[in-house]
Design an enzyme around this catalytic site. Structure first.
Site, PDB file in Angstrom:
ATOM      1  N   LYS A   1       0.936  -0.980  -0.055  1.00  0.00           N
ATOM      2  CA  LYS A   1      -0.014  -0.088   0.059  1.00  0.00           C
ATOM      3  C   LYS A   1       0.753   1.312  -0.022  1.00  0.00           C
ATOM      4  O   LYS A   1       0.491   2.046  -0.628  1.00  0.00           O
ATOM      5  CB  LYS A   1      -0.900   0.110   1.382  1.00  0.00           C
ATOM      6  CG  LYS A   1      -2.305  -0.698   1.111  1.00  0.00           C
ATOM      7  CD  LYS A   1      -2.992  -0.508   2.370  1.00  0.00           C
ATOM      8  CE  LYS A   1      -2.087  -0.220   3.709  1.00  0.00           C
ATOM      9  NZ  LYS A   1      -2.901  -0.101   4.915  1.00  0.00           N
TER      10      LYS A   1
ATOM     11  N   ARG B   1     -11.489   0.804  10.003  1.00  0.00           N
ATOM     12  CA  ARG B   1     -11.190  -0.599  10.454  1.00  0.00           C
ATOM     13  C   ARG B   1     -12.505  -1.211  10.805  1.00  0.00           C
ATOM     14  O   ARG B   1     -12.240  -2.274  11.043  1.00  0.00           O
ATOM     15  CB  ARG B   1     -10.243  -0.194  11.643  1.00  0.00           C
ATOM     16  CG  ARG B   1      -8.833   0.112  11.071  1.00  0.00           C
ATOM     17  CD  ARG B   1      -8.015   0.506  12.162  1.00  0.00           C
ATOM     18  NE  ARG B   1      -6.752   1.322  11.943  1.00  0.00           N
ATOM     19  CZ  ARG B   1      -5.546   0.640  11.589  1.00  0.00           C
ATOM     20  NH1 ARG B   1      -5.307  -0.510  12.299  1.00  0.00           N
ATOM     21  NH2 ARG B   1      -4.330   1.447  11.215  1.00  0.00           N
TER      22      ARG B   1
ATOM     23  N   ARG C   1      13.400  -9.183   5.795  1.00  0.00           N
ATOM     24  CA  ARG C   1      13.787  -7.599   5.763  1.00  0.00           C
ATOM     25  C   ARG C   1      14.804  -7.597   6.742  1.00  0.00           C
ATOM     26  O   ARG C   1      14.688  -7.836   7.935  1.00  0.00           O
ATOM     27  CB  ARG C   1      12.744  -6.736   6.102  1.00  0.00           C
ATOM     28  CG  ARG C   1      11.947  -6.648   4.628  1.00  0.00           C
ATOM     29  CD  ARG C   1      11.065  -5.194   4.958  1.00  0.00           C
ATOM     30  NE  ARG C   1      10.048  -5.087   6.033  1.00  0.00           N
ATOM     31  CZ  ARG C   1       8.968  -4.509   5.758  1.00  0.00           C
ATOM     32  NH1 ARG C   1       8.679  -4.011   4.662  1.00  0.00           N
ATOM     33  NH2 ARG C   1       8.085  -4.412   6.970  1.00  0.00           N
TER      34      ARG C   1
ATOM     35  N   ARG D   1      14.046  -5.557  12.324  1.00  0.00           N
ATOM     36  CA  ARG D   1      13.057  -4.650  13.239  1.00  0.00           C
ATOM     37  C   ARG D   1      12.246  -5.901  13.990  1.00  0.00           C
ATOM     38  O   ARG D   1      11.921  -6.724  13.600  1.00  0.00           O
ATOM     39  CB  ARG D   1      12.061  -3.777  12.314  1.00  0.00           C
ATOM     40  CG  ARG D   1      12.686  -2.857  11.862  1.00  0.00           C
ATOM     41  CD  ARG D   1      11.782  -1.740  11.426  1.00  0.00           C
ATOM     42  NE  ARG D   1      12.132  -0.881  10.333  1.00  0.00           N
ATOM     43  CZ  ARG D   1      11.891  -0.983   8.970  1.00  0.00           C
ATOM     44  NH1 ARG D   1      11.129  -2.130   8.639  1.00  0.00           N
ATOM     45  NH2 ARG D   1      12.093  -0.164   8.214  1.00  0.00           N
TER      46      ARG D   1
ATOM     47  N   ARG E   1       0.046  -9.828  14.010  1.00  0.00           N
ATOM     48  CA  ARG E   1      -0.724  -8.695  13.253  1.00  0.00           C
ATOM     49  C   ARG E   1      -1.587  -9.146  12.095  1.00  0.00           C
ATOM     50  O   ARG E   1      -2.731  -8.421  12.162  1.00  0.00           O
ATOM     51  CB  ARG E   1       0.679  -7.763  12.747  1.00  0.00           C
ATOM     52  CG  ARG E   1       1.092  -6.921  13.830  1.00  0.00           C
ATOM     53  CD  ARG E   1       2.486  -6.385  13.148  1.00  0.00           C
ATOM     54  NE  ARG E   1       2.173  -4.949  12.349  1.00  0.00           N
ATOM     55  CZ  ARG E   1       2.859  -4.513  11.377  1.00  0.00           C
ATOM     56  NH1 ARG E   1       4.324  -4.865  11.357  1.00  0.00           N
ATOM     57  NH2 ARG E   1       2.635  -3.494  10.841  1.00  0.00           N
TER      58      ARG E   1
END
Length: 246
Positions: free
Chosen positions: A46, A121, A160, A193, A204
């Site tokens: 996004k 949401r 990542r 991270r 999540r």
């Protein structure tokens, strides 16, 4: 904003900036209005597509978290109310958030429409947003659903690694460092991270699906949802978005 202050500020703006802004507005004047909602899990792209859509269609980008912080900082009446809730550790009410969106839509940059990111949401929020827009004689035109399989997201995100000092980022599969776990330039170790670990991502994603599936269903009934193949390379997703919006 007082016109006196505005004109004084404009006098200090370099001509080249004024001209390019004027040209941008002239180009934008012929674009159709668009009111878009972007829905997608973390890592769905996004953030990559949003500025492209914004520039292409002359829309304003409304990220509700940033807007709340800005309203609080500017001490707008709604911002003051939001701060009271935050200081008590309460969630900011849906009406307040919709009010802040309503406030933002008065700005010239939002004249051709908007991209809403991170809101609504819940179905209640979606209904409140619809009511607010209805009063303006407007409605949401399209909901772009950045659909990606959870396993692909896991590969994208958990691969990542970053070099904290420079912000350089790597990916074990898509953009690996020359030496595993080490920054190409300095030779310093790379870190991951906290949010990019598989365990954090799993929770999540679970929360995301539970929360947003009813919202997607709500808009599907209005036949305005476009399901994008967001697992594709960014350029292909951009082409798909343009096809959906043209």
């Amino acid at each position: 904003m007082a016109t006196g202050a505005a004109s004084a500020n404009l006098e200090d703006v370099p001509s080249v900036d004024l001209m390019s802004e004027l040209l941008r507005r002239m180009k934008c004047s012929s674009k159709p209005d668009k009111r878009l909602i972007l829905i997608g899990p973390p890592g769905s792209g996004k953030g990559t597509q949003s500025p492209i859509i914004k520039d292409e269609y002359c829309l304003c980008h409304l990220a509700t978290g940033d807007m709340l912080r800005a309203a609080v900082a500017a001490k707008t009446p709604l911002g003051v109310k939001a701060k009271e809730a935050m200081d008590k550790g309460e969630l900011v009410s849906d009406d307040l958030v919709v009010g802040i969106i309503d406030e933002a839509l008065q700005k010239p940059s939002c004249q051709k429409g908007f991209i809403l990111d991170g809101f609504p949401r819940t179905v209640v929020q979606a209904q409140k947003l619809d009511e607010m827009l209805e009063k303006k004689g407007a409605k949401v035109d399209k909901v772009l659903n950045f659909a990606v399989d959870d396993l692909i997201l896991e590969e994208r995100i958990t691969g990542r690694w970053i070099h904290p000092a420079s912000g350089r980022s790597y990916h074990t599969k898509f953009a690996p460092p020359k030496v595993p776990g080490v920054d190409d330039v300095t030779g310093e170790p790379l870190i991951q991270r906290k949010d990019d670990t598989a365990a954090v991502l799993k929770s999540r994603l679970e929360a995301f699906h539970k929360q947003t599936e009813p919202v997607i269903e709500y808009y599907s009934k209005k036949s305005i949802v476009a399901n994008l193949h967001a697992e594709k390379p960014p350029k292909e997703v951009t082409a798909e978005v343009q096809k959906v919006l043209s």
